[in-house]
Design an enzyme around this catalytic site. Structure first.
Site, mmCIF file in Angstrom:
data_model
loop_
_atom_site.group_PDB
_atom_site.id
_atom_site.type_symbol
_atom_site.label_atom_id
_atom_site.label_comp_id
_atom_site.label_asym_id
_atom_site.label_seq_id
_atom_site.Cartn_x
_atom_site.Cartn_y
_atom_site.Cartn_z
ATOM 1 N N LYS A 1 20.300 38.359 45.058
ATOM 2 C CA LYS A 1 20.572 36.937 45.306
ATOM 3 C C LYS A 1 21.487 36.834 46.525
ATOM 4 O O LYS A 1 22.582 37.408 46.535
ATOM 5 C CB LYS A 1 21.251 36.291 44.100
ATOM 6 C CG LYS A 1 20.310 35.987 42.962
ATOM 7 C CD LYS A 1 21.012 35.167 41.890
ATOM 8 C CE LYS A 1 20.070 34.857 40.735
ATOM 9 N NZ LYS A 1 20.750 34.188 39.618
ATOM 10 N N GLU B 1 33.103 39.959 34.142
ATOM 11 C CA GLU B 1 31.648 40.184 34.241
ATOM 12 C C GLU B 1 31.244 41.448 33.479
ATOM 13 O O GLU B 1 30.162 41.509 32.899
ATOM 14 C CB GLU B 1 31.201 40.306 35.701
ATOM 15 C CG GLU B 1 31.304 39.026 36.529
ATOM 16 C CD GLU B 1 30.177 38.021 36.263
ATOM 17 O OE1 GLU B 1 29.272 38.297 35.453
ATOM 18 O OE2 GLU B 1 30.221 36.933 36.879
ATOM 19 N N ARG C 1 16.209 37.365 33.184
ATOM 20 C CA ARG C 1 17.378 37.410 34.078
ATOM 21 C C ARG C 1 18.397 36.312 33.734
ATOM 22 O O ARG C 1 19.591 36.454 33.990
ATOM 23 C CB ARG C 1 16.943 37.305 35.549
ATOM 24 C CG ARG C 1 18.110 37.502 36.511
ATOM 25 C CD ARG C 1 17.687 37.779 37.941
ATOM 26 N NE ARG C 1 18.851 37.930 38.792
ATOM 27 C CZ ARG C 1 18.838 38.424 40.014
ATOM 28 N NH1 ARG C 1 17.697 38.841 40.535
ATOM 29 N NH2 ARG C 1 19.942 38.523 40.729
ATOM 30 N N ASN D 1 23.494 34.785 32.794
ATOM 31 C CA ASN D 1 24.297 33.569 32.954
ATOM 32 C C ASN D 1 25.118 33.229 31.708
ATOM 33 O O ASN D 1 25.597 32.104 31.575
ATOM 34 C CB ASN D 1 23.395 32.380 33.331
ATOM 35 C CG ASN D 1 22.718 32.610 34.660
ATOM 36 O OD1 ASN D 1 23.320 33.195 35.562
ATOM 37 N ND2 ASN D 1 21.468 32.191 34.787
ATOM 38 N N HIS E 1 28.173 31.075 31.948
ATOM 39 C CA HIS E 1 28.130 30.439 33.261
ATOM 40 C C HIS E 1 27.872 28.933 33.198
ATOM 41 O O HIS E 1 28.253 28.213 34.113
ATOM 42 C CB HIS E 1 27.074 31.107 34.146
ATOM 43 C CG HIS E 1 27.503 32.456 34.670
ATOM 44 N ND1 HIS E 1 27.888 33.482 33.834
ATOM 45 C CD2 HIS E 1 27.617 32.954 35.933
ATOM 46 C CE1 HIS E 1 28.213 34.549 34.569
ATOM 47 N NE2 HIS E 1 28.061 34.246 35.843
ATOM 48 N N HIS F 1 30.632 27.576 35.372
ATOM 49 C CA HIS F 1 30.347 26.903 36.648
ATOM 50 C C HIS F 1 30.897 25.487 36.661
ATOM 51 O O HIS F 1 31.368 25.000 37.689
ATOM 52 C CB HIS F 1 28.833 26.843 36.892
ATOM 53 C CG HIS F 1 28.279 28.103 37.474
ATOM 54 N ND1 HIS F 1 26.936 28.382 37.507
ATOM 55 C CD2 HIS F 1 28.889 29.168 38.050
ATOM 56 C CE1 HIS F 1 26.745 29.559 38.070
ATOM 57 N NE2 HIS F 1 27.910 30.050 38.410
ATOM 58 N N HIS G 1 35.917 33.275 39.857
ATOM 59 C CA HIS G 1 34.662 33.145 39.107
ATOM 60 C C HIS G 1 34.764 33.756 37.692
ATOM 61 O O HIS G 1 34.419 33.120 36.692
ATOM 62 C CB HIS G 1 33.540 33.801 39.913
ATOM 63 C CG HIS G 1 32.207 33.755 39.256
ATOM 64 N ND1 HIS G 1 31.543 32.578 39.004
ATOM 65 C CD2 HIS G 1 31.408 34.749 38.780
ATOM 66 C CE1 HIS G 1 30.392 32.844 38.401
ATOM 67 N NE2 HIS G 1 30.280 34.156 38.261
HETATM 68 P P1 NAD Z 1 35.588 37.550 47.455
HETATM 69 O O1 NAD Z 1 34.474 38.125 48.190
HETATM 70 O O2 NAD Z 1 36.174 36.269 47.953
HETATM 71 O O3 NAD Z 1 36.760 38.640 47.384
HETATM 72 C C1 NAD Z 1 37.978 38.292 46.767
HETATM 73 C C2 NAD Z 1 39.175 38.613 47.673
HETATM 74 O O4 NAD Z 1 39.383 40.023 47.677
HETATM 75 C C3 NAD Z 1 38.974 38.211 49.125
HETATM 76 O O5 NAD Z 1 40.190 37.748 49.646
HETATM 77 C C4 NAD Z 1 38.587 39.538 49.785
HETATM 78 O O6 NAD Z 1 38.860 39.581 51.162
HETATM 79 C C5 NAD Z 1 39.457 40.497 49.029
HETATM 80 N N1 NAD Z 1 38.994 41.877 48.983
HETATM 81 C C6 NAD Z 1 37.727 42.315 48.877
HETATM 82 N N2 NAD Z 1 37.712 43.641 48.731
HETATM 83 C C7 NAD Z 1 38.988 44.056 48.765
HETATM 84 C C8 NAD Z 1 39.621 45.324 48.647
HETATM 85 N N3 NAD Z 1 38.930 46.431 48.410
HETATM 86 N N4 NAD Z 1 40.970 45.379 48.762
HETATM 87 C C9 NAD Z 1 41.694 44.241 48.947
HETATM 88 N N5 NAD Z 1 41.165 43.016 49.039
HETATM 89 C C10 NAD Z 1 39.814 42.932 48.940
HETATM 90 O O7 NAD Z 1 35.255 37.307 45.911
HETATM 91 P P2 NAD Z 1 34.295 38.050 44.879
HETATM 92 O O8 NAD Z 1 34.832 37.699 43.555
HETATM 93 O O9 NAD Z 1 34.063 39.465 45.238
HETATM 94 O O10 NAD Z 1 32.905 37.287 45.080
HETATM 95 C C11 NAD Z 1 32.763 35.925 44.797
HETATM 96 C C12 NAD Z 1 31.505 35.436 45.453
HETATM 97 O O11 NAD Z 1 30.406 36.164 44.924
HETATM 98 C C13 NAD Z 1 31.214 33.968 45.238
HETATM 99 O O12 NAD Z 1 30.838 33.392 46.457
HETATM 100 C C14 NAD Z 1 30.037 33.974 44.271
HETATM 101 O O13 NAD Z 1 29.190 32.866 44.445
HETATM 102 C C15 NAD Z 1 29.351 35.256 44.649
HETATM 103 N N6 NAD Z 1 28.521 35.845 43.589
HETATM 104 C C16 NAD Z 1 27.256 36.177 43.907
HETATM 105 C C17 NAD Z 1 26.447 36.772 42.958
HETATM 106 C C18 NAD Z 1 25.058 37.212 43.327
HETATM 107 O O14 NAD Z 1 24.307 37.630 42.440
HETATM 108 N N7 NAD Z 1 24.713 37.183 44.589
HETATM 109 C C19 NAD Z 1 26.930 37.024 41.668
HETATM 110 C C20 NAD Z 1 28.246 36.661 41.379
HETATM 111 C C21 NAD Z 1 29.040 36.084 42.354
HETATM 112 N N1 GLY Z 2 24.750 36.828 38.876
HETATM 113 C C1 GLY Z 2 23.580 36.510 38.148
HETATM 114 C C2 GLY Z 2 22.338 37.047 38.754
HETATM 115 O O1 GLY Z 2 22.378 37.809 39.697
HETATM 116 O O2 GLY Z 2 21.260 36.720 38.308
#
Ligand code: NAD
Ligand code: GLY
Length: 364
Positions: free
Chosen positions: A143, A185, A241, A245, A248, A252, A265
């Site tokens: 995704k 998660e 899949r 959620n 969620h 959400h 999140h």
């Molecule tokens: P993020 O990417 O904002 O990271 C959180 C913080 O940690 C940021 O400030 C980042 O710079 C910092 N950071 C990252 N790695 C680090 C490290 N190793 N050391 C120190 N700091 C570090 O947040 P997240 O929780 O990783 O991701 C949230 C995003 O993921 C949301 O946009 C959400 O929509 C998305 N998401 C996508 C999916 C998908 O299936 N594609 C699933 C769940 C969440």
């Molecule tokens: N985070 C839920 C999915 O990837 O389907």
């Protein structure tokens, strides 16, 4: 090393999980037989800690890195910054064989994935996730998205990476709050699919919080395996899949009401999981002890399962605005036991309200 495979025909790929695997990034990327030029997309936080190292490890294998940085924050997961990255990609004269490395948390993974999926109709994507949440969830399954000002993740696609490299040592610099958000998660995976993972978390939560390497590799590999198996069966969320959620629907809603400013999140979905468990108990689908077990584990992890100063009515309203509402029906993933869930629609609104109210103002 632990290896998990996502089976999607000629788009199958491996997830490699090992402490210090960043050092071998050049070797793994070279094995994909792509161009020698590589684009790394990152942000100044992750880049500040690890970019020089990654560049060095890529150069050791004669790869030539170009770098594009976007500011750190969810607000930069936008079409504006996608456009900024397209400009960079054009200026670097990338070709169809140039691998793009998404080097960061879920924000970078989603944004870099989105531009990689769309630039020249798709370049090879490599995910090197650096938060626990991105290592167990967002880097796997394809995704990719940017946010619309009116709705999160509204503009996106399914675009699988060629490879995912997970280095648990990168979590050493991760703020504690982000680690807990990722653990939420992992707990979710235990509840939806794997009681033994849930029990492992209960037994090892202290070691996990201390970043014990073996424990981290274990929970990440088991989480990735669950997600990989689900995605292999249902890439586009036409069926199974959707169980990913769990928590969620409510989570959400909490995130959107609070403008993505109050909750990480995982924090929001922890509350969501307990509310959705309360619903299952009200519907005689789930034993109350299963709720208590989850509450205890969330508390041990340091995650709150209550909320304050949010009206129950506004949570219900926000749930209806979510893009996951299907054919004007709210859908919930409800546990029937730890390790097994079902999907339910058309639940009596009084049950939903009651289940939410149970967490409102509850003691910490
Ligand atoms: P993020 O990417 O904002 O990271 C959180 C913080 O940690 C940021 O400030 C980042 O710079 C910092 N950071 C990252 N790695 C680090 C490290 N190793 N050391 C120190 N700091 C570090 O947040 P997240 O929780 O990783 O991701 C949230 C995003 O993921 C949301 O946009 C959400 O929509 C998305 N998401 C996508 C999916 C998908 O299936 N594609 C699933 C769940 C969440
Ligand atoms: N985070 C839920 C999915 O990837 O389907």
């Amino acid at each position: 090393m632990k290896i998990v495979k996502v089976f999607l025909g000629d788009r199958s790929y491996s997830i490699y999980i090992k402490a210090d695997i960043l050092r071998e990034a050049g070797k793994y990327i070279k094995e994909l037989n792509l161009s020698n030029r590589v684009l790394i997309i990152t942000n100044p936080t992750v880049g500040g800690y690890y970019l020089n190292e990654l560049i060095k490890y890529l150069k050791e294998y004669d790869l030539i890195p170009c770098i594009a940085e976007v500011p750190d924050g969810e607000e930069y997961k936008s079409l504006e910054y996608a456009s900024y990255l397209y400009d960079k990609m054009i200026s670097f004269k990338l070709d169809r064989n140039t691998p793009v490395i998404a080097f960061g948390g879920g924000v970078i993974g989603d944004l870099a994935g989105f531009v990689t999926a769309t630039f020249m109709r798709g370049l090879p994507l490599i995910q090197i996730p650096t938060t626990l949440l991105s290592q167990v969830d967002s880097s796997v399954g394809g995704k990719v998205a940017v946010n619309h000002p009116k709705s999160k993740n509204m503009i996106g696609s399914f675009y699988q990476p060629k490879m995912v490299l997970i280095d648990v040592n990168l979590l050493r610099t991760l703020p504690g709050r982000e680690l807990k958000s990722g653990l939420s998660e992992v707990i979710k995976y235990g509840v939806i699919k794997d009681k033994s993972l849930f029990d492992y978390l209960k037994e090892n939560i202290s070691k996990i919080k201390e970043l014990n390497r073996e424990c981290l590799e274990e929970i990440i590999a088991r989480s990735c395996k669950i997600k990989a198996d689900i995605v292999s069966r249902d890439e586009r969320e036409a069926g199974v899949r959707a169980i990913l959620n769990y928590g969620h629907t409510v989570g959400h809603a909490l995130e959107s009401i609070t403008k993505y400013d109050k909750y990480r999140h995982g924090e929001a979905i922890a509350v969501g999981m307990i509310v959705e468990s309360n619903m299952a108990v009200e519907m005689n689908l789930f034993d109350k002890n299963g709720v208590v077990e989850q509450e205890d584990l969330f508390k041990e992890t340091g995650l709150k399962i209550n909320f304050r100063n949010i009206e129950v009515g506004s949570i219900i309203k926000a749930m209806w605005l979510d893009k996951k509402v299907l054919e004007e029906k709210l859908r919930f993933v409800l546990p029937v036991e730890i390790g097994s869930v079902i999907i339910k629609e058309c639940i009596d609104e009084e049950i939903i309200k009651k289940a939410i109210k149970m967490q409102e103002e509850k003691d910490d």
